[in-house]
Design an enzyme around this catalytic site. Structure first.
Site, PDB file in Angstrom:
ATOM      1  N   LYS A  52      31.268  49.985  42.245  1.00 47.91           N
ATOM      2  CA  LYS A  52      31.752  49.205  41.091  1.00 47.91           C
ATOM      3  C   LYS A  52      31.423  49.924  39.780  1.00 47.91           C
ATOM      4  CE  LYS A  52      31.446  44.971  43.792  1.00 47.91           C
ATOM      5  NZ  LYS A  52      30.658  43.788  44.176  1.00 47.91           N
ATOM      6  N   GLN A  96      25.122  40.898  42.690  1.00 43.35           N
ATOM      7  CA  GLN A  96      25.530  41.357  44.018  1.00 43.35           C
ATOM      8  C   GLN A  96      24.884  40.500  45.113  1.00 43.35           C
ATOM      9  OE1 GLN A  96      27.864  43.857  44.663  1.00 43.35           O
ATOM     10  NE2 GLN A  96      27.671  43.160  46.769  1.00 43.35           N
ATOM     11  N   ASP A 119      33.495  37.563  38.916  1.00 44.59           N
ATOM     12  CA  ASP A 119      33.640  37.444  40.371  1.00 44.59           C
ATOM     13  C   ASP A 119      34.456  36.205  40.727  1.00 44.59           C
ATOM     14  OD1 ASP A 119      32.651  39.461  42.002  1.00 44.59           O
ATOM     15  OD2 ASP A 119      30.563  38.786  41.840  1.00 44.59           O
TER      16      ASP A 119
END
Ligand code: NAP
Length: 292
Positions: A52, A96, A119
């Site tokens: 990412k 994460q 997200d």
């Protein structure tokens, strides 16, 4: 059979984002900025976060990586989230997953400002998604929609079967495929570990989206001819044939089913790269402040 090439499609999307960013900056705007919090030293999480951060650099974003020890307390983690929430230079924040067992994942998700939740996991954004209001769509389901769209796959009136009902893939996917949008307008069946006669259901699928995390679970006898298969699963297994010592398998027996499919995603190189591209797209959207 046509391969749904997530690697190529995600590169196309990244090129589109990069050119928009350079235009933004040329017009005096600031670079979009994504922050990621990584806890502990889980190899897979480390790989995902590094990918990412690398993708951010490729498209001209700024990125910040906050690394925390596995022993971090929930209060300390929430304090880190709050620092990023109030940092006006940062447009998007991801934490994460998975988190250590002593941390309440939902509390952390809820602590992220919905306007920075790129997200798309915050209950506010999930609610907006369900109501078909503008929001950040969860990155993996959004990547699947984008693949269906860019390959001109007709979804309206089709029977879409989703295997798996996780908050991040299966459940939002089922909602998105049922919405009155394109892609969408499917008749959706959401299946899970308690579903009876799964094979009978999957055999009726025009579009089969598989996200259960069991390598090569879907076999040729479970699907009909002409099906579209989206394989979300990623399982690492040891291999003495690769340099790294492991290889990735999807949830679908690719070799067994591919000749029955009209379209299928490979693993790797299918849904995975699309997820990162959509995270970047959400971050760009946040930096333009179009939603909140
Ligand atoms: P998860 O949270 O582990 O949930 C798995 C789901 O599968 C659950 O709903 C479970 O049912 C269902 N399930 C388990 N066994 C089943 C069976 N025999 N028959 C039918 N359903 C069954 O999964 P996830 O986080 O969505 O991840 C799924 C896979 O996708 C994993 O391999 C993950 O690594 C991968 N993934 C890939 C990406 C990407 O970018 N490509 C992103 C996210 C996840 P119950 O609810 O009844 O337990």
């Amino acid at each position: 059979m046509i391969l749904l090439d997530g690697k190529k499609t995600s590169n196309d999307i990244k090129d589109e984002i990069a050119s928009e960013v350079s235009q933004l900056v040329a017009n005096g705007g600031k670079k979009p900025h994504l922050a990621a919090i990584l806890i502990g030293d889980n190899g897979a999480s480390e790989t995902y976060v590094n990918a990412k951060v690398k993708a951010c650099l490729e498209v001209g974003f700024s990125s910040t990586l906050v690394r925390l020890d596995t022993s971090v307390t929930q209060e300390q983690l929430l304090a880190e989230v709050e620092k990023i929430n109030i940092n006006s230079d940062i447009d998007g924040l991801i934490v994460q997953l998975p988190l250590p067992f002593h941390i309440d994942e939902m509390k952390v998700t809820e602590s992220i400002l919905p306007s920075k939740d790129v997200d798309g996991f915050h209950p506010t954004n999930i609610g907006k998604m369900a109501l078909n209001l503008p929001t950040y769509l969860p990155a993996t389901p959004a990547g699947i929609l984008e693949l269906l769209l860019r390959y001109n796959i007709e979804t309206s009136g089709k029977h879409c079967v989703v295997i798996g009902r996780s908050h991040i893939v299966g459940s939002p996917m089922s909602i998105l495929m049922a919405r009155n949008t394109n892609p969408g307008n499917c008749t959706v069946t959401l299946t899970h570990s308690r579903t009876k006669n799964l094979n009978e259901i999957t055999k009726t699928a025009d579009i089969l989206i598989v996200a259960l995390g069991k390598a090569e679970f879907v076999t040729a006898n479970m699907v009909k001819d002409g099906v579209v298969i989206i394989d979300v699963g990623i399982t690492r297994i040891k291999s003495d044939k690769t340099k790294s010592g492991w290889k990735l398998l999807g949830d679908v027996d690719f070799k067994g089913v591919k000749n029955k499919c009209n379209f299928i995603t490979p693993v790797p190189g299918g849904v995975g790269p699309m997820t990162i591209a959509m995270l970047l797209k959400n971050t760009l959207l946040s930096s333009k402040s179009n939603l909140y």
